[in-house]
Write an enzyme that holds these catalytic residues in place. Structure first.
Site, PDB file in Angstrom:
ATOM      1  N   LYS A 159       0.829  -1.222   0.000  1.00 50.43           N
ATOM      2  CA  LYS A 159       0.000   0.000   0.000  1.00 50.43           C
ATOM      3  C   LYS A 159       0.855   1.260   0.000  1.00 50.43           C
ATOM      4  O   LYS A 159       0.615   2.179  -0.762  1.00 50.43           O
ATOM      5  CB  LYS A 159      -0.896   0.064   1.253  1.00 50.43           C
ATOM      6  CG  LYS A 159      -1.907  -1.023   1.394  1.00 50.43           C
ATOM      7  CD  LYS A 159      -2.837  -0.760   2.594  1.00 50.43           C
ATOM      8  CE  LYS A 159      -2.109  -0.681   3.924  1.00 50.43           C
ATOM      9  NZ  LYS A 159      -1.673  -1.977   4.469  1.00 50.43           N
TER      10      LYS A 159
ATOM     11  N   ARG B 267      -9.000   1.310   9.523  1.00 50.15           N
ATOM     12  CA  ARG B 267      -8.514  -0.035   9.781  1.00 50.15           C
ATOM     13  C   ARG B 267      -9.506  -0.850  10.601  1.00 50.15           C
ATOM     14  O   ARG B 267      -9.249  -2.007  10.896  1.00 50.15           O
ATOM     15  CB  ARG B 267      -7.232   0.075  10.578  1.00 50.15           C
ATOM     16  CG  ARG B 267      -6.021  -0.503   9.882  1.00 50.15           C
ATOM     17  CD  ARG B 267      -4.872  -0.337  10.861  1.00 50.15           C
ATOM     18  NE  ARG B 267      -3.705  -1.059  10.538  1.00 50.15           N
ATOM     19  CZ  ARG B 267      -2.718  -0.586   9.773  1.00 50.15           C
ATOM     20  NH1 ARG B 267      -2.818   0.571   9.165  1.00 50.15           N
ATOM     21  NH2 ARG B 267      -1.646  -1.303   9.593  1.00 50.15           N
TER      22      ARG B 267
ATOM     23  N   ARG C 230      11.673  -7.231   5.010  1.00 53.36           N
ATOM     24  CA  ARG C 230      11.695  -5.775   5.085  1.00 53.36           C
ATOM     25  C   ARG C 230      12.490  -5.245   6.277  1.00 53.36           C
ATOM     26  O   ARG C 230      13.091  -4.183   6.219  1.00 53.36           O
ATOM     27  CB  ARG C 230      10.242  -5.281   5.163  1.00 53.36           C
ATOM     28  CG  ARG C 230      10.060  -3.805   5.053  1.00 53.36           C
ATOM     29  CD  ARG C 230       8.618  -3.458   4.805  1.00 53.36           C
ATOM     30  NE  ARG C 230       7.818  -3.568   6.020  1.00 53.36           N
ATOM     31  CZ  ARG C 230       6.553  -3.191   6.105  1.00 53.36           C
ATOM     32  NH1 ARG C 230       5.931  -2.738   5.027  1.00 53.36           N
ATOM     33  NH2 ARG C 230       5.883  -3.308   7.221  1.00 53.36           N
TER      34      ARG C 230
ATOM     35  N   ARG D  27      11.652  -3.843   9.190  1.00 51.84           N
ATOM     36  CA  ARG D  27      11.303  -2.661   9.967  1.00 51.84           C
ATOM     37  C   ARG D  27      11.275  -3.109  11.432  1.00 51.84           C
ATOM     38  O   ARG D  27      11.195  -4.298  11.715  1.00 51.84           O
ATOM     39  CB  ARG D  27       9.924  -2.170   9.520  1.00 51.84           C
ATOM     40  CG  ARG D  27       9.678  -0.705   9.807  1.00 51.84           C
ATOM     41  CD  ARG D  27       8.400  -0.238   9.123  1.00 51.84           C
ATOM     42  NE  ARG D  27       7.206  -0.797   9.767  1.00 51.84           N
ATOM     43  CZ  ARG D  27       5.996  -0.764   9.223  1.00 51.84           C
ATOM     44  NH1 ARG D  27       5.810  -0.215   8.038  1.00 51.84           N
ATOM     45  NH2 ARG D  27       4.965  -1.287   9.863  1.00 51.84           N
TER      46      ARG D  27
ATOM     47  N   ARG E 281      -0.196  -8.818  13.529  1.00 55.36           N
ATOM     48  CA  ARG E 281      -0.769  -7.804  12.640  1.00 55.36           C
ATOM     49  C   ARG E 281      -1.697  -8.423  11.607  1.00 55.36           C
ATOM     50  O   ARG E 281      -2.727  -7.847  11.253  1.00 55.36           O
ATOM     51  CB  ARG E 281       0.338  -6.990  11.981  1.00 55.36           C
ATOM     52  CG  ARG E 281       0.766  -5.885  12.929  1.00 55.36           C
ATOM     53  CD  ARG E 281       2.076  -5.214  12.676  1.00 55.36           C
ATOM     54  NE  ARG E 281       2.453  -4.926  11.340  1.00 55.36           N
ATOM     55  CZ  ARG E 281       3.702  -5.102  10.872  1.00 55.36           C
ATOM     56  NH1 ARG E 281       4.640  -5.577  11.643  1.00 55.36           N
ATOM     57  NH2 ARG E 281       3.986  -4.797   9.631  1.00 55.36           N
TER      58      ARG E 281
HETATM   59  P1  ADP Z   1       1.452  -2.162   8.109  1.00 55.02           P
HETATM   60  O1  ADP Z   1       0.454  -1.891   7.033  1.00 55.02           O
HETATM   61  O2  ADP Z   1       2.689  -2.821   7.601  1.00 55.02           O
HETATM   62  O3  ADP Z   1       0.897  -2.840   9.329  1.00 55.02           O
HETATM   63  P2  ADP Z   1       1.453   0.649   8.886  1.00 55.02           P
HETATM   64  O4  ADP Z   1       2.627   1.519   8.636  1.00 55.02           O
HETATM   65  O5  ADP Z   1       0.203   0.930   8.154  1.00 55.02           O
HETATM   66  O6  ADP Z   1       2.020  -0.801   8.628  1.00 55.02           O
HETATM   67  O7  ADP Z   1       1.117   0.637  10.451  1.00 55.02           O
HETATM   68  C1  ADP Z   1       2.074   0.358  11.441  1.00 55.02           C
HETATM   69  C2  ADP Z   1       1.415   0.322  12.816  1.00 55.02           C
HETATM   70  O8  ADP Z   1       0.860   1.614  13.119  1.00 55.02           O
HETATM   71  C3  ADP Z   1       0.241  -0.645  12.960  1.00 55.02           C
HETATM   72  O9  ADP Z   1       0.661  -1.954  13.277  1.00 55.02           O
HETATM   73  C4  ADP Z   1      -0.560   0.014  14.100  1.00 55.02           C
HETATM   74  O10 ADP Z   1       0.011  -0.249  15.358  1.00 55.02           O
HETATM   75  C5  ADP Z   1      -0.382   1.495  13.826  1.00 55.02           C
HETATM   76  N1  ADP Z   1      -1.481   2.050  12.996  1.00 55.02           N
HETATM   77  C6  ADP Z   1      -1.364   2.562  11.738  1.00 55.02           C
HETATM   78  N2  ADP Z   1      -2.554   2.987  11.275  1.00 55.02           N
HETATM   79  C7  ADP Z   1      -3.442   2.753  12.266  1.00 55.02           C
HETATM   80  C8  ADP Z   1      -4.851   2.946  12.406  1.00 55.02           C
HETATM   81  N3  ADP Z   1      -5.595   3.480  11.416  1.00 55.02           N
HETATM   82  N4  ADP Z   1      -5.448   2.582  13.578  1.00 55.02           N
HETATM   83  C9  ADP Z   1      -4.739   2.048  14.572  1.00 55.02           C
HETATM   84  N5  ADP Z   1      -3.411   1.811  14.504  1.00 55.02           N
HETATM   85  C10 ADP Z   1      -2.772   2.152  13.370  1.00 55.02           C
END
Ligand code: ADP
Length: 184
Positions: free
Chosen positions: A15, A90, A129, A131, A142
């Protein structure tokens, strides 16, 4: 024409990468809640301190922290011509909040794009990756949360008929091409 796009998909679907490309092509901001949160953690802001433990464990950060953040971000001037939301909504609560927020802003999403990739491919990609939150245990968590909380959001947009599902298990260039066709 304004472009307002919502990107859905599991962690590791690509994404972020794809949203970045589309944002540049269309000259609209890429709003990634994950990037905003990571930068808050790095800068040790109040939000960052509150979000860090959840992120490290692979849990969602509480809605109370996220909803204000999105409301603020979508009221910046640079969003007048469109935006790409990546990582939000989400869960169903975030999706309903967004619906109401968009009504208030007199906007609506043009398209909801769902990048689909099988779980086993995601795990391999995320492990490669490296991270900070990409260890096997956090990745599994996740994905679990994705299936439990985020898949219902896909069903929500499917009912509203604004959803387009794209095969994310292709080369980066092929995915970009499929996405561009889907939104044109
Ligand atoms: P990925 O898609 O690889 O899980 P993101 O960068 O989108 O990574 O998100 C990393 C972390 O940030 C998530 O695991 C969560 O803890 C937090 N996060 C991101 N967006 C949200 C959201 N909309 N609501 C709650 N937590 C979020």
């Amino acid at each position: 024409m304004a472009k307002r796009l919502i990107f859905l998909g599991p962690p590791g679907a690509g994404k972020g990468t794809q949203a970045q490309v589309l944002a540049e092509n269309h000259q609209i901001p890429h709003v990634s809640t994950g990037d905003i949160l990571r930068s808050a953690v790095a800068q040790q802001t109040r939000l960052g301190k509150q979000a860090k433990d959840y992120m490290d464990k692979g849990e969602l950060v509480p809605d109370a922290l996220i909803l204000d953040l999105i409301q603020d971000r979508l009221s910046y001037e640079d969003t007048a011509n469109g935006w790409i939301l990546d990582g939000f909504p989400r869960n169903i609560n975030q999706a309903s909040f967004l619906e109401e927020l968009l009504v208030k802003l007199n906007q609506s999403a043009d398209c909801v794009l769902n990048l689909s990739v099988p779980d086993e491919v995601l795990v391999a990609r995320l492990l490669a990756r490296k991270r900070k939150d990409d260890n096997e245990e956090t990745i599994r968590r996740r994905l679990e949360i994705y299936h439990q909380d985020t898949v219902p959001v896909i069903n929500f947009y499917q009912q509203k008929k604004t959803l387009k599902t794209i095969d994310g298990n292709q080369t980066m260039e092929a995915v970009t091409k499929s996405l561009s066709e889907a939104i044109s």
